[in-house]
Design an enzyme around this catalytic site. Structure first.
Site, PDB file in Angstrom:
ATOM      1  N   SER A 124       0.840  -1.196   0.000  1.00  0.00           N
ATOM      2  CA  SER A 124       0.000   0.000   0.000  1.00  0.00           C
ATOM      3  C   SER A 124       0.873   1.243   0.000  1.00  0.00           C
ATOM      4  O   SER A 124       1.994   1.237   0.537  1.00  0.00           O
ATOM      5  CB  SER A 124      -0.852  -0.005   1.274  1.00  0.00           C
ATOM      6  OG  SER A 124      -1.459   1.246   1.473  1.00  0.00           O
ATOM      7  N   TYR A 148      -1.663  -1.054  10.958  1.00  0.00           N
ATOM      8  CA  TYR A 148      -1.985  -1.615   9.634  1.00  0.00           C
ATOM      9  C   TYR A 148      -0.824  -1.361   8.665  1.00  0.00           C
ATOM     10  O   TYR A 148      -0.338  -2.269   7.990  1.00  0.00           O
ATOM     11  CB  TYR A 148      -3.283  -0.998   9.083  1.00  0.00           C
ATOM     12  CG  TYR A 148      -3.432  -1.196   7.595  1.00  0.00           C
ATOM     13  CD1 TYR A 148      -3.686  -2.456   7.069  1.00  0.00           C
ATOM     14  CD2 TYR A 148      -3.289  -0.123   6.699  1.00  0.00           C
ATOM     15  CE1 TYR A 148      -3.787  -2.645   5.691  1.00  0.00           C
ATOM     16  CE2 TYR A 148      -3.392  -0.300   5.338  1.00  0.00           C
ATOM     17  CZ  TYR A 148      -3.639  -1.566   4.832  1.00  0.00           C
ATOM     18  OH  TYR A 148      -3.729  -1.759   3.471  1.00  0.00           O
ATOM     19  N   LYS A 152       2.111  -3.910   6.570  1.00  0.00           N
ATOM     20  CA  LYS A 152       2.509  -3.897   5.149  1.00  0.00           C
ATOM     21  C   LYS A 152       4.021  -3.742   5.022  1.00  0.00           C
ATOM     22  O   LYS A 152       4.677  -4.430   4.247  1.00  0.00           O
ATOM     23  CB  LYS A 152       1.794  -2.765   4.399  1.00  0.00           C
ATOM     24  CG  LYS A 152       0.301  -2.947   4.270  1.00  0.00           C
ATOM     25  CD  LYS A 152      -0.047  -4.146   3.419  1.00  0.00           C
ATOM     26  CE  LYS A 152      -1.512  -4.470   3.423  1.00  0.00           C
ATOM     27  NZ  LYS A 152      -1.818  -5.793   2.874  1.00  0.00           N
TER      28      LYS A 152
HETATM   29  P1  NAD Z   1     -10.897  -6.658   1.382  1.00  0.00           P
HETATM   30  O1  NAD Z   1     -11.053  -6.646   2.854  1.00  0.00           O
HETATM   31  O2  NAD Z   1     -12.079  -6.400   0.547  1.00  0.00           O
HETATM   32  O3  NAD Z   1     -10.237  -8.052   0.927  1.00  0.00           O
HETATM   33  C1  NAD Z   1      -9.365  -8.787   1.754  1.00  0.00           C
HETATM   34  C2  NAD Z   1      -9.850 -10.225   1.748  1.00  0.00           C
HETATM   35  O4  NAD Z   1      -8.985 -11.018   2.581  1.00  0.00           O
HETATM   36  C3  NAD Z   1     -11.259 -10.364   2.318  1.00  0.00           C
HETATM   37  O5  NAD Z   1     -12.043 -11.114   1.437  1.00  0.00           O
HETATM   38  C4  NAD Z   1     -11.047 -11.097   3.649  1.00  0.00           C
HETATM   39  O6  NAD Z   1     -12.153 -11.889   3.991  1.00  0.00           O
HETATM   40  C5  NAD Z   1      -9.788 -11.898   3.356  1.00  0.00           C
HETATM   41  N1  NAD Z   1      -9.000 -12.270   4.531  1.00  0.00           N
HETATM   42  C6  NAD Z   1      -8.519 -11.461   5.509  1.00  0.00           C
HETATM   43  N2  NAD Z   1      -7.833 -12.182   6.399  1.00  0.00           N
HETATM   44  C7  NAD Z   1      -7.851 -13.476   5.978  1.00  0.00           C
HETATM   45  C8  NAD Z   1      -7.317 -14.692   6.474  1.00  0.00           C
HETATM   46  N3  NAD Z   1      -6.616 -14.736   7.610  1.00  0.00           N
HETATM   47  N4  NAD Z   1      -7.534 -15.829   5.780  1.00  0.00           N
HETATM   48  C9  NAD Z   1      -8.233 -15.820   4.631  1.00  0.00           C
HETATM   49  N5  NAD Z   1      -8.775 -14.692   4.104  1.00  0.00           N
HETATM   50  C10 NAD Z   1      -8.585 -13.530   4.780  1.00  0.00           C
HETATM   51  O7  NAD Z   1      -9.732  -5.639   1.029  1.00  0.00           O
HETATM   52  P2  NAD Z   1      -9.269  -5.079  -0.388  1.00  0.00           P
HETATM   53  O8  NAD Z   1      -9.635  -3.656  -0.438  1.00  0.00           O
HETATM   54  O9  NAD Z   1      -9.700  -5.984  -1.461  1.00  0.00           O
HETATM   55  O10 NAD Z   1      -7.703  -5.168  -0.187  1.00  0.00           O
HETATM   56  C11 NAD Z   1      -6.951  -6.281  -0.601  1.00  0.00           C
HETATM   57  C12 NAD Z   1      -5.529  -6.115  -0.118  1.00  0.00           C
HETATM   58  O11 NAD Z   1      -5.009  -4.888  -0.622  1.00  0.00           O
HETATM   59  C13 NAD Z   1      -5.387  -6.034   1.406  1.00  0.00           C
HETATM   60  O12 NAD Z   1      -4.211  -6.709   1.776  1.00  0.00           O
HETATM   61  C14 NAD Z   1      -5.257  -4.544   1.662  1.00  0.00           C
HETATM   62  O13 NAD Z   1      -4.529  -4.284   2.820  1.00  0.00           O
HETATM   63  C15 NAD Z   1      -4.519  -4.080   0.426  1.00  0.00           C
HETATM   64  N6  NAD Z   1      -4.755  -2.660   0.112  1.00  0.00           N
HETATM   65  C16 NAD Z   1      -6.037  -2.212  -0.052  1.00  0.00           C
HETATM   66  C17 NAD Z   1      -6.246  -0.867  -0.337  1.00  0.00           C
HETATM   67  C18 NAD Z   1      -7.649  -0.314  -0.513  1.00  0.00           C
HETATM   68  O14 NAD Z   1      -7.809   0.894  -0.498  1.00  0.00           O
HETATM   69  N7  NAD Z   1      -8.673  -1.131  -0.689  1.00  0.00           N
HETATM   70  C19 NAD Z   1      -5.168   0.006  -0.460  1.00  0.00           C
HETATM   71  C20 NAD Z   1      -3.880  -0.495  -0.302  1.00  0.00           C
HETATM   72  C21 NAD Z   1      -3.691  -1.845  -0.027  1.00  0.00           C
HETATM   73  C1  UD1 Z   2      -6.767   5.369   4.008  1.00  0.00           C
HETATM   74  C2  UD1 Z   2      -5.815   4.858   5.061  1.00  0.00           C
HETATM   75  C3  UD1 Z   2      -4.697   4.090   4.342  1.00  0.00           C
HETATM   76  C4  UD1 Z   2      -5.297   2.962   3.525  1.00  0.00           C
HETATM   77  C5  UD1 Z   2      -6.320   3.533   2.559  1.00  0.00           C
HETATM   78  C6  UD1 Z   2      -7.041   2.466   1.803  1.00  0.00           C
HETATM   79  C7  UD1 Z   2      -5.887   6.382   6.946  1.00  0.00           C
HETATM   80  C8  UD1 Z   2      -5.147   7.423   7.715  1.00  0.00           C
HETATM   81  N1  UD1 Z   2      -5.277   5.980   5.829  1.00  0.00           N
HETATM   82  O1  UD1 Z   2      -6.046   6.167   3.109  1.00  0.00           O
HETATM   83  O2  UD1 Z   2      -3.809   3.552   5.283  1.00  0.00           O
HETATM   84  O3  UD1 Z   2      -4.285   2.276   2.794  1.00  0.00           O
HETATM   85  O4  UD1 Z   2      -7.304   4.294   3.286  1.00  0.00           O
HETATM   86  O5  UD1 Z   2      -7.806   1.660   2.662  1.00  0.00           O
HETATM   87  O6  UD1 Z   2      -6.954   5.928   7.341  1.00  0.00           O
HETATM   88  N2  UD1 Z   2     -11.849  11.835   3.634  1.00  0.00           N
HETATM   89  C9  UD1 Z   2     -12.813  12.730   4.034  1.00  0.00           C
HETATM   90  N3  UD1 Z   2     -13.974  12.243   4.563  1.00  0.00           N
HETATM   91  C10 UD1 Z   2     -14.204  10.904   4.721  1.00  0.00           C
HETATM   92  C11 UD1 Z   2     -13.209   9.992   4.308  1.00  0.00           C
HETATM   93  C12 UD1 Z   2     -12.036  10.502   3.786  1.00  0.00           C
HETATM   94  O7  UD1 Z   2     -12.644  13.936   3.914  1.00  0.00           O
HETATM   95  O8  UD1 Z   2     -15.282  10.526   5.208  1.00  0.00           O
HETATM   96  C13 UD1 Z   2     -10.615  12.361   3.013  1.00  0.00           C
HETATM   97  C14 UD1 Z   2      -9.332  11.968   3.738  1.00  0.00           C
HETATM   98  O9  UD1 Z   2      -9.003  12.923   4.694  1.00  0.00           O
HETATM   99  C15 UD1 Z   2      -8.346  11.914   2.573  1.00  0.00           C
HETATM  100  C16 UD1 Z   2      -9.188  11.465   1.390  1.00  0.00           C
HETATM  101  O10 UD1 Z   2     -10.530  11.763   1.739  1.00  0.00           O
HETATM  102  O11 UD1 Z   2      -7.846  13.192   2.284  1.00  0.00           O
HETATM  103  C17 UD1 Z   2      -9.084   9.978   1.105  1.00  0.00           C
HETATM  104  O12 UD1 Z   2      -9.344   9.259   2.291  1.00  0.00           O
HETATM  105  P1  UD1 Z   2      -9.444   7.659   2.310  1.00  0.00           P
HETATM  106  O13 UD1 Z   2     -10.372   7.213   1.248  1.00  0.00           O
HETATM  107  O14 UD1 Z   2      -9.763   7.246   3.718  1.00  0.00           O
HETATM  108  O15 UD1 Z   2      -7.996   7.160   1.901  1.00  0.00           O
HETATM  109  P2  UD1 Z   2      -6.558   7.517   2.545  1.00  0.00           P
HETATM  110  O16 UD1 Z   2      -6.670   8.480   3.659  1.00  0.00           O
HETATM  111  O17 UD1 Z   2      -5.660   7.876   1.435  1.00  0.00           O
END
Ligand code: NAD
Ligand code: UD1
Length: 363
Positions: A124, A148, A152
């Site tokens: 991430s 969290y 990572k």
């Molecule tokens: P998500 O929660 O929708 O998907 C994660 C999946 O992993 C879920 O289906 C959950 O049930 C499964 N899971 C968690 N722990 C498990 C375990 N111990 N055994 C088996 N399954 C398990 O999240 P996402 O948004 O699809 O994210 C996927 C990956 O990308 C995650 O590792 C997350 O940290 C990373 N990531 C997500 C974002 C984002 O904004 N969505 C940003 C950066 C990184």
């Molecule tokens: C957040 C997490 C980051 C994670 C990512 C994806 C924090 C501090 N960071 O990132 O670790 O990888 O989500 O899951 O939580 N915002 C608002 N109102 C809201 C929600 C968000 O103003 O209700 C603003 C935030 O301040 C930010 C932007 O929208 O400026 C995006 O926020 P968000 O979608 O939560 O993503 P990140 O903060 O980038």
């Protein structure tokens, strides 16, 4: 030969399953549904018309996971599984460290035993902490700000150590920026539990009438309108990046990090007005205090992914908004209730067109 997708029922995993199936890969999904529903995988089958194996296994269950390797000819792993809520990780750090890190160690041990050494890992942009220059490139200092983020960062380090110990591993660390949007069918998308933490699902829930107004976290940042700037990337583009990364790890050994972002930053208010313009619905908002730990600005330099993976994000902010909205509007309660749209798609006429879908749940 199959690609194992851990966490494949989740938001990014389910979209990546579609891209892989469409690219002709055989896939096997492992998920314990701690943050997802099996329904997402059923819909992946409907969209692609393809069959694949699904295991309801917790990655912490080494015996269960090993069985997946025994029963399938796994050639590579895309490792999405993990917990991802920042606030929750501050309250329950041990759960996060155990679930995210221990499970990765278990997974890698089993991969090693089965001589499977091609791995794509979901990292991430959070590993950059609060960056002081932009765009953010892979060589920037790494400094996670919460448990969290530290999971990572620690997993990235564990995987680097693993490669140092055995140069036959091939590992891509994909640092996602801010994935939003949904598959164009409107059948799958992001389905957060409870009140969304992230911006786009919050906006769509205001638009659909589930929430009253958006709270904008701060308007005093050094940005175009004072609100936080992020690099929003369409989840289908992100999913395609995994197919490119898989191709890369199958050809080269090494461990390398890649930013997956668009390279463009949008402020909160810019995203709100892009959404309003694309959808034609007004989003009421109020300015509140900044959220602790938020970076004022974060957007990627994605040139390394272009150069080395041959990948660029193609979809613009308008498409991201339209697709986020289609998913939300068609599924106001996420995967909890079958929408009318799905009922229509499940009609015999449309199912026929999507091929003979066999939902093959093992375990
Ligand atoms: P998500 O929660 O929708 O998907 C994660 C999946 O992993 C879920 O289906 C959950 O049930 C499964 N899971 C968690 N722990 C498990 C375990 N111990 N055994 C088996 N399954 C398990 O999240 P996402 O948004 O699809 O994210 C996927 C990956 O990308 C995650 O590792 C997350 O940290 C990373 N990531 C997500 C974002 C984002 O904004 N969505 C940003 C950066 C990184
Ligand atoms: C957040 C997490 C980051 C994670 C990512 C994806 C924090 C501090 N960071 O990132 O670790 O990888 O989500 O899951 O939580 N915002 C608002 N109102 C809201 C929600 C968000 O103003 O209700 C603003 C935030 O301040 C930010 C932007 O929208 O400026 C995006 O926020 P968000 O979608 O939560 O993503 P990140 O903060 O980038």
């Amino acid at each position: 030969m199959a690609v194992l997708i851990t966490g494949g029922a989740g938001y990014i995993g389910s979209h990546t399953c579609i891209e892989l199936l469409n690219a002709g890969y055989e896939i096997v999904v492992v998920d314990n549904y701690i943050n997802s529903k099996q329904e997402s995988l059923k819909r992946v089958g409907i969209i692609t018309g393809k069959d694949f194996k699904i295991y309801n296994v917790d990655l912490l269950d080494a015996v269960g996971l090993e069985n997946v390797f025994v029963e399938n000819n796994i050639e590579a792993v895309i490792h999405f599984a993990g917990l991802k809520a920042v606030g929750e990780s501050v309250i329950l750090p041990l759960w996060y460290y155990h679930n995210n890190i221990t499970s990765t160690v278990i997974l890698c041990n089993i991969m090693k035993r089965f001589d499977v050494k091609n791995l794509v890992f979901s990292s991430s942009a959070t590993v950059y902490g609060i960056p002081d220059r932009f765009p953010v490139s892979e060589g920037f200092p790494l400094r996670a700000m919460n448990p969290y983020g530290r999971t990572k960062l620690m997993i990235e380090e564990i995987l680097r150590d693993l490669y140092e110990s055995d140069h036959s591993w091939s590992i891509a660390l994909l640092r996602y920026f801010n994935p939003i949007g949904a598959h164009g069918s409107g059948l799958i998308g992001e389905d957060p539990n409870g009140i969304p933490n992230n911006l786009m699902p919050f906006i769509t829930q205001v638009a659909v009438g589930k929430l009253n107004e958006l709270s904008v976290y701060g308007n005093n940042y050094p940005t175009i309108d004072g609100t936080g700037v992020r690099d929003y990337i369409h989840v289908v583009d992100l999913a395609a990046g995994h197919v490119r990364a898989l191709e890369k790890v199958s050809k080269f050994t090494g461990v390398d990090a890649f930013n997956l972002g668009t390279g463009k930053g949008y402020s909160v208010l810019e995203l709100v007005s892009a959404f309003e313009k694309a959808i034609g619905i007004n989003i009421p908002f109020k300015i509140v205090n900044p959220r602790p730990g938020d970076a004022p600005i974060c957007f990627a330099d994605p040139s390394k992914a272009k150069r080395e993976l041959g990948w660029v994000a193609e979809k613009d902010i308008e498409e991201m908004c339209e697709d986020s909205w289609r998913w939300q509007a068609n599924n106001p309660n996420g995967y909890n209730n079958h929408s009318e749209l799905l009922a229509e798609i499940e009609s015999p006429r449309l199912l026929k067109n999507s091929g003979d879908f066999l939902f093959n749940r093992v375990h």
